[in-house]
Motif scaffolding. Structure first.
Motif, PDB file in Angstrom:
ATOM      1  N   LYS A   2      38.413   3.101 -20.120  1.00 28.83           N
ATOM      2  CA  LYS A   2      39.147   1.915 -19.687  1.00 28.83           C
ATOM      3  C   LYS A   2      38.182   0.729 -19.564  1.00 28.83           C
ATOM      4  O   LYS A   2      36.986   0.896 -19.396  1.00 28.83           O
ATOM      5  N   ALA A   3      38.733  -0.471 -19.634  1.00 28.84           N
ATOM      6  CA  ALA A   3      37.937  -1.689 -19.526  1.00 28.84           C
ATOM      7  C   ALA A   3      37.814  -2.091 -18.063  1.00 28.84           C
ATOM      8  O   ALA A   3      38.782  -2.044 -17.304  1.00 28.84           O
ATOM      9  N   TYR A   4      36.608  -2.489 -17.671  1.00 33.43           N
ATOM     10  CA  TYR A   4      36.326  -2.918 -16.306  1.00 33.43           C
ATOM     11  C   TYR A   4      35.468  -4.167 -16.328  1.00 33.43           C
ATOM     12  O   TYR A   4      34.852  -4.502 -17.336  1.00 33.43           O
ATOM     13  N   GLU A   5      35.435  -4.816 -15.185  1.00 37.79           N
ATOM     14  CA  GLU A   5      34.621  -6.003 -14.992  1.00 37.79           C
ATOM     15  C   GLU A   5      33.904  -5.853 -13.653  1.00 37.79           C
ATOM     16  O   GLU A   5      34.537  -5.541 -12.648  1.00 37.79           O
ATOM     17  N   ILE A  26      22.220  -0.106 -12.794  1.00 37.13           N
ATOM     18  CA  ILE A  26      23.568  -0.302 -13.331  1.00 37.13           C
ATOM     19  C   ILE A  26      23.639   0.227 -14.763  1.00 37.13           C
ATOM     20  O   ILE A  26      24.609   0.883 -15.142  1.00 37.13           O
ATOM     21  N   ASP A  27      22.609  -0.025 -15.560  1.00 35.87           N
ATOM     22  CA  ASP A  27      22.593   0.426 -16.957  1.00 35.87           C
ATOM     23  C   ASP A  27      22.589   1.940 -17.080  1.00 35.87           C
ATOM     24  O   ASP A  27      23.092   2.480 -18.060  1.00 35.87           O
ATOM     25  N   THR A  28      22.034   2.652 -16.094  1.00 35.35           N
ATOM     26  CA  THR A  28      22.045   4.113 -16.161  1.00 35.35           C
ATOM     27  C   THR A  28      23.450   4.658 -15.934  1.00 35.35           C
ATOM     28  O   THR A  28      23.768   5.754 -16.391  1.00 35.35           O
ATOM     29  N   THR A  29      24.309   3.909 -15.253  1.00 36.83           N
ATOM     30  CA  THR A  29      25.664   4.355 -14.966  1.00 36.83           C
ATOM     31  C   THR A  29      26.638   3.992 -16.086  1.00 36.83           C
ATOM     32  O   THR A  29      27.492   4.788 -16.442  1.00 36.83           O
ATOM     33  N   ILE A  30      26.500   2.798 -16.635  1.00 38.86           N
ATOM     34  CA  ILE A  30      27.381   2.392 -17.734  1.00 38.86           C
ATOM     35  C   ILE A  30      26.576   2.350 -19.032  1.00 38.86           C
ATOM     36  O   ILE A  30      25.422   1.945 -19.048  1.00 38.86           O
ATOM     37  N   ALA A  31      27.190   2.796 -20.101  1.00 35.96           N
ATOM     38  CA  ALA A  31      26.491   2.921 -21.379  1.00 35.96           C
ATOM     39  C   ALA A  31      26.149   1.550 -21.973  1.00 35.96           C
ATOM     40  O   ALA A  31      25.008   1.268 -22.301  1.00 35.96           O
ATOM     41  N   GLU A  32      27.143   0.701 -22.100  1.00 36.55           N
ATOM     42  CA  GLU A  32      26.902  -0.630 -22.658  1.00 36.55           C
ATOM     43  C   GLU A  32      27.911  -1.600 -22.079  1.00 36.55           C
ATOM     44  O   GLU A  32      28.996  -1.220 -21.657  1.00 36.55           O
ATOM     45  N   GLY A  33      27.522  -2.841 -22.047  1.00 37.17           N
ATOM     46  CA  GLY A  33      28.411  -3.864 -21.514  1.00 37.17           C
ATOM     47  C   GLY A  33      27.924  -5.240 -21.886  1.00 37.17           C
ATOM     48  O   GLY A  33      26.788  -5.429 -22.297  1.00 37.17           O
ATOM     49  N   ASN A  34      28.806  -6.196 -21.728  1.00 39.55           N
ATOM     50  CA  ASN A  34      28.482  -7.586 -21.996  1.00 39.55           C
ATOM     51  C   ASN A  34      28.029  -8.224 -20.689  1.00 39.55           C
ATOM     52  O   ASN A  34      28.833  -8.421 -19.782  1.00 39.55           O
ATOM     53  N   VAL A  35      26.734  -8.553 -20.574  1.00 41.01           N
ATOM     54  CA  VAL A  35      26.175  -9.108 -19.347  1.00 41.01           C
ATOM     55  C   VAL A  35      26.145 -10.626 -19.441  1.00 41.01           C
ATOM     56  O   VAL A  35      25.635 -11.190 -20.402  1.00 41.01           O
ATOM     57  N   ASP A  36      26.707 -11.271 -18.425  1.00 41.68           N
ATOM     58  CA  ASP A  36      26.733 -12.730 -18.354  1.00 41.68           C
ATOM     59  C   ASP A  36      26.110 -13.143 -17.020  1.00 41.68           C
ATOM     60  O   ASP A  36      26.703 -12.932 -15.967  1.00 41.68           O
ATOM     61  N   ASN A  37      24.917 -13.717 -17.075  1.00 38.93           N
ATOM     62  CA  ASN A  37      24.227 -14.146 -15.863  1.00 38.93           C
ATOM     63  C   ASN A  37      24.706 -15.547 -15.494  1.00 38.93           C
ATOM     64  O   ASN A  37      24.422 -16.504 -16.194  1.00 38.93           O
ATOM     65  N   TRP A  38      25.441 -15.648 -14.391  1.00 41.41           N
ATOM     66  CA  TRP A  38      25.977 -16.936 -13.967  1.00 41.41           C
ATOM     67  C   TRP A  38      24.937 -17.788 -13.257  1.00 41.41           C
ATOM     68  O   TRP A  38      25.117 -18.996 -13.134  1.00 41.41           O
ATOM     69  N   PHE A  60      32.574  -4.069 -19.238  1.00 43.91           N
ATOM     70  CA  PHE A  60      32.177  -2.784 -19.796  1.00 43.91           C
ATOM     71  C   PHE A  60      33.368  -1.844 -19.884  1.00 43.91           C
ATOM     72  O   PHE A  60      34.424  -2.098 -19.310  1.00 43.91           O
ATOM     73  N   HIS A  61      33.201  -0.763 -20.622  1.00 42.00           N
ATOM     74  CA  HIS A  61      34.181   0.310 -20.736  1.00 42.00           C
ATOM     75  C   HIS A  61      33.554   1.573 -20.148  1.00 42.00           C
ATOM     76  O   HIS A  61      32.393   1.873 -20.425  1.00 42.00           O
ATOM     77  N   ALA A  62      34.331   2.295 -19.341  1.00 39.97           N
ATOM     78  CA  ALA A  62      33.819   3.507 -18.712  1.00 39.97           C
ATOM     79  C   ALA A  62      34.967   4.394 -18.262  1.00 39.97           C
ATOM     80  O   ALA A  62      36.122   3.963 -18.222  1.00 39.97           O
ATOM     81  N   ASP A  63      34.624   5.629 -17.938  1.00 43.12           N
ATOM     82  CA  ASP A  63      35.581   6.556 -17.351  1.00 43.12           C
ATOM     83  C   ASP A  63      35.679   6.273 -15.856  1.00 43.12           C
ATOM     84  O   ASP A  63      34.726   5.774 -15.249  1.00 43.12           O
ATOM     85  N   PRO A  64      36.804   6.595 -15.238  1.00 40.77           N
ATOM     86  CA  PRO A  64      36.952   6.358 -13.796  1.00 40.77           C
ATOM     87  C   PRO A  64      35.879   7.046 -12.942  1.00 40.77           C
ATOM     88  O   PRO A  64      35.456   6.501 -11.923  1.00 40.77           O
ATOM     89  N   ALA A  65      35.410   8.205 -13.359  1.00 34.85           N
ATOM     90  CA  ALA A  65      34.349   8.891 -12.605  1.00 34.85           C
ATOM     91  C   ALA A  65      33.053   8.094 -12.642  1.00 34.85           C
ATOM     92  O   ALA A  65      32.324   8.022 -11.636  1.00 34.85           O
ATOM     93  N   ASP A  66      32.746   7.484 -13.791  1.00 36.07           N
ATOM     94  CA  ASP A  66      31.547   6.656 -13.899  1.00 36.07           C
ATOM     95  C   ASP A  66      31.659   5.402 -13.041  1.00 36.07           C
ATOM     96  O   ASP A  66      30.670   4.934 -12.476  1.00 36.07           O
ATOM     97  N   VAL A  67      32.852   4.855 -12.957  1.00 41.49           N
ATOM     98  CA  VAL A  67      33.070   3.656 -12.139  1.00 41.49           C
ATOM     99  C   VAL A  67      32.895   3.998 -10.656  1.00 41.49           C
ATOM    100  O   VAL A  67      32.309   3.220  -9.893  1.00 41.49           O
ATOM    101  N   LYS A  87      39.561  -3.339 -12.720  1.00 40.54           N
ATOM    102  CA  LYS A  87      40.057  -2.759 -13.969  1.00 40.54           C
ATOM    103  C   LYS A  87      40.774  -3.842 -14.757  1.00 40.54           C
ATOM    104  O   LYS A  87      41.632  -4.542 -14.227  1.00 40.54           O
ATOM    105  N   ARG A  88      40.432  -3.991 -16.031  1.00 40.18           N
ATOM    106  CA  ARG A  88      41.026  -5.011 -16.884  1.00 40.18           C
ATOM    107  C   ARG A  88      42.014  -4.367 -17.844  1.00 40.18           C
ATOM    108  O   ARG A  88      41.630  -3.837 -18.872  1.00 40.18           O
ATOM    109  N   THR A  89      43.285  -4.405 -17.507  1.00 46.36           N
ATOM    110  CA  THR A  89      44.318  -3.813 -18.357  1.00 46.36           C
ATOM    111  C   THR A  89      44.555  -4.621 -19.621  1.00 46.36           C
ATOM    112  O   THR A  89      45.070  -4.097 -20.608  1.00 46.36           O
ATOM    113  N   ASP A  90      44.165  -5.890 -19.623  1.00 38.45           N
ATOM    114  CA  ASP A  90      44.375  -6.732 -20.792  1.00 38.45           C
ATOM    115  C   ASP A  90      43.314  -6.497 -21.885  1.00 38.45           C
ATOM    116  O   ASP A  90      43.446  -7.013 -22.979  1.00 38.45           O
TER     117      ASP A  90
END
Length: 92
Positions: A2-5, A26-38, A60-67, A87-90
């Protein structure tokens, strides 16, 4: 998967080495993601004596257990002042 933010902030006075350690955890928990430093932003109200925060947004995309594991890791990481995982359903 699923998609998450994830949005989190650290104290702006934190050194770059500690910030890199937080990102590595954070990177050890999620495989890949789009990082935006505000960067540094003013907080709406004072949190733990801080009036500013250094924000980072990660899509990022991950399984609920990883989240759940990511949430646990962020709760015990002292450098992270606040975080929010949505969770981003869109974007599934």
């Amino acid at each position: 998967m699923k998609a998450y933010e994830l949005l989190f902030f650290v104290a702006p006075s934190i050194d770059e080495e500690t910030r890199a350690a937080v990102m590595k955890r954070i990177d050890t928990t999620i495989a890949e993601g789009n990082v935006d430093n505000w960067g540094k932003r003013k907080l709406a109200y004072e949190i733990n004596g801080l009036t500013d925060g250094d924000y980072t947004l990660i899509d990022f995309h991950a399984d609920p257990a990883d989240v759940a594991e990511l949430d646990r890791v962020l709760r015990i990481t002292d450098a992270v002042e606040r975080h929010m995982i949505v969770k981003r359903t869109d974007r599934d």
